[in-house]
Design a protein around this motif. Structure first.
Motif, short mmCIF file in Angstrom:
data_model
loop_
_atom_site.label_atom_id
_atom_site.label_comp_id
_atom_site.label_asym_id
_atom_site.label_seq_id
_atom_site.Cartn_x
_atom_site.Cartn_y
_atom_site.Cartn_z
N VAL A 94 0.92 -1.17 0.04
CA VAL A 94 0.00 -0.03 0.04
C VAL A 94 0.85 1.44 -0.15
CG1 VAL A 94 -1.61 1.32 1.34
CG2 VAL A 94 -2.07 -1.03 0.98
N ALA A 95 1.75 1.39 0.62
CA ALA A 95 2.79 2.50 0.84
C ALA A 95 3.37 2.66 -0.69
CB ALA A 95 3.79 2.26 2.01
N ASP A 96 4.06 1.77 -1.15
CA ASP A 96 4.53 1.52 -2.54
C ASP A 96 3.39 2.22 -3.47
OD1 ASP A 96 6.50 0.97 -4.57
OD2 ASP A 96 4.96 -0.26 -5.43
N ALA A 97 2.17 1.79 -3.28
CA ALA A 97 1.12 2.28 -4.31
C ALA A 97 0.72 3.58 -4.06
CB ALA A 97 -0.11 1.41 -4.03
N GLU A 98 0.89 4.17 -2.86
CA GLU A 98 0.59 5.45 -2.49
C GLU A 98 1.72 6.42 -3.17
OE1 GLU A 98 0.13 5.80 1.55
OE2 GLU A 98 -1.67 4.50 1.60
N ALA A 99 2.90 5.95 -3.02
CA ALA A 99 4.10 6.79 -3.57
C ALA A 99 3.99 7.01 -5.00
CB ALA A 99 5.25 6.13 -2.95
N ARG A 100 3.75 5.54 -5.75
CA ARG A 100 3.42 5.63 -7.33
C ARG A 100 2.55 6.49 -7.59
NH1 ARG A 100 2.45 0.54 -9.14
NH2 ARG A 100 1.95 -0.29 -7.22
N LEU A 101 1.17 6.59 -7.07
CA LEU A 101 0.04 7.33 -7.13
C LEU A 101 0.53 8.72 -7.08
CD1 LEU A 101 -2.52 5.44 -5.71
CD2 LEU A 101 -2.59 5.74 -8.17
N ALA A 143 3.57 10.10 -7.39
CA ALA A 143 4.28 10.37 -8.29
C ALA A 143 3.94 10.56 -9.73
CB ALA A 143 5.49 9.38 -8.40
N HIS A 144 2.59 10.12 -9.84
CA HIS A 144 1.87 10.37 -11.13
C HIS A 144 1.12 11.68 -11.03
CE1 HIS A 144 3.07 6.62 -12.81
NE2 HIS A 144 2.21 5.78 -12.26
N GLY A 145 1.17 12.40 -9.89
CA GLY A 145 0.40 13.46 -9.81
C GLY A 145 -1.08 13.43 -8.93
N VAL A 146 -1.29 12.08 -8.59
CA VAL A 146 -2.67 12.05 -7.87
C VAL A 146 -2.47 12.70 -6.62
CG1 VAL A 146 -4.37 10.20 -6.84
CG2 VAL A 146 -2.91 9.80 -9.15
N GLU A 147 -3.56 13.38 -6.18
CA GLU A 147 -3.65 14.27 -4.93
C GLU A 147 -4.60 13.41 -4.07
OE1 GLU A 147 -4.98 18.39 -5.52
OE2 GLU A 147 -3.11 18.54 -6.74
N THR A 148 -5.78 12.89 -4.67
CA THR A 148 -6.81 12.12 -3.74
C THR A 148 -6.85 10.59 -4.56
OG1 THR A 148 -7.79 13.97 -2.82
CG2 THR A 148 -8.81 11.70 -2.46
N ALA A 149 -6.38 9.70 -3.86
CA ALA A 149 -6.55 8.37 -4.19
C ALA A 149 -7.48 7.61 -3.77
CB ALA A 149 -5.18 7.39 -3.94
N TRP A 150 -8.08 6.59 -4.34
CA TRP A 150 -9.45 5.79 -3.81
C TRP A 150 -9.23 4.42 -4.17
CZ3 TRP A 150 -12.99 3.32 -7.16
CH2 TRP A 150 -12.59 3.42 -8.53
N LEU A 151 -10.19 3.56 -3.29
CA LEU A 151 -9.99 2.12 -3.59
C LEU A 151 -11.61 1.75 -3.01
CD1 LEU A 151 -10.05 0.60 -0.53
CD2 LEU A 151 -7.58 1.52 -0.66
N ILE A 152 -11.80 0.65 -3.62
CA ILE A 152 -13.12 0.06 -3.11
C ILE A 152 -12.98 -1.16 -1.99
CG2 ILE A 152 -14.34 0.85 -5.09
CD1 ILE A 152 -14.54 -2.00 -6.16
N CYS A 153 -13.66 -1.38 -1.33
CA CYS A 153 -13.60 -2.67 -0.37
C CYS A 153 -15.12 -3.07 -0.21
CB CYS A 153 -13.18 -1.87 1.10
SG CYS A 153 -13.17 -3.09 2.45
N ALA A 154 -15.07 -4.32 -0.40
CA ALA A 154 -16.43 -5.10 -0.24
C ALA A 154 -17.05 -4.60 1.25
CB ALA A 154 -16.27 -6.37 -0.24
N ILE A 155 -18.47 -4.47 0.96
CA ILE A 155 -19.20 -3.99 2.11
C ILE A 155 -18.96 -5.30 3.26
CG2 ILE A 155 -21.25 -3.64 2.96
CD1 ILE A 155 -21.91 -2.02 0.59
N GLY A 156 -18.76 -5.31 4.30
CA GLY A 156 -18.78 -6.10 5.39
C GLY A 156 -17.32 -6.81 5.62
N ASN A 157 -16.45 -6.30 4.75
CA ASN A 157 -15.05 -6.91 4.88
C ASN A 157 -14.29 -5.92 5.94
OD1 ASN A 157 -12.26 -7.73 4.75
ND2 ASN A 157 -12.47 -7.98 2.50
N HIS A 158 -14.63 -6.10 7.26
CA HIS A 158 -14.25 -5.33 8.36
C HIS A 158 -12.84 -5.46 8.62
CE1 HIS A 158 -18.23 -3.90 9.07
NE2 HIS A 158 -18.74 -5.43 9.10
N ARG A 159 -12.17 -6.58 8.40
CA ARG A 159 -10.88 -6.71 8.49
C ARG A 159 -10.00 -5.78 7.50
NH1 ARG A 159 -6.81 -11.19 6.62
NH2 ARG A 159 -5.23 -11.02 8.04
#
Length: 109
Positions: A44-51, A53-69
Motif C-alpha cells: 500500500v505504501a508503494d502504491a501510494e508513492a507511485r500514485l 508520483a503520477h500527480g494524484v492528490e486524492t487516491a481511492w479504492l473500493i472495499c467489499a461491504i462487510g470486509n471489516h478486516r
C-alpha cells in the motif's frame, strides 16, 4: 496493466501483489502465508508513492461491504471511508455492478 503491478515474493511463489490504475489503488492481495509480515502495508505504501508520483492528490479504492478486516487495515494506513457507492466492474460475462465502500486518502507529493 502489468507496468503498474508490484509483486512480493519469489518467482513462481508470490506472497502478494498490488496494482494501481489512474487514481485508484485497484487491487491488493496477500496470500495467507504472507499475512502478518507487513507485506500489505509495504504494498500500500508503494502504491501510494507511485500514485503521488503520477500527480494524484486524492487516491481511492473500493472495499467489499462487510470486509471489516480490510476496512480496519485501510483505516490504519490512513484511508477514510468516503462513501458507499456502486462500482461497475468489467467481467468476462459483461459489466457487473457492485455496491462497495469507497475509501479515499489525500496523498502527499
Amino acid at each position: 496493466m502489468l507496468p503498474e503491478v508490484r509483486v512480493v515474493g519469489d518467482r513462481g511463489a508470490p506472497l502478494g501483489f498490488c496494482a494501481i490504475r489512474h487514481d485508484e489503488l485497484d487491487q491488493l492481495f496477500v496470500a495467507p502465508e504472507g499475512r502478518g509480515a507487513g507485506i500489505a502495508a509495504a504494498l500500500v505504501a508503494d502504491a501510494e508513492a507511485r500514485l503521488a508520483a503520477h500527480g494524484v492528490e486524492t487516491a481511492w479504492l473500493i472495499c467489499a461491504i462487510g470486509n471489516h478486516r480490510a476496512a480496519r487495515f485501510y483505516e490504519k494506513c490512513g484511508w477514510h471511508l468516503a462513501a458507499t457507492a456502486v462500482h461497475r466492474l468489467s467481467t468476462i460475462a459483461g459489466p457487473f455492478d457492485l455496491e462497495a465502500w469507497r475509501y479515499e486518502k489525500r496523498l502527499v507529493p
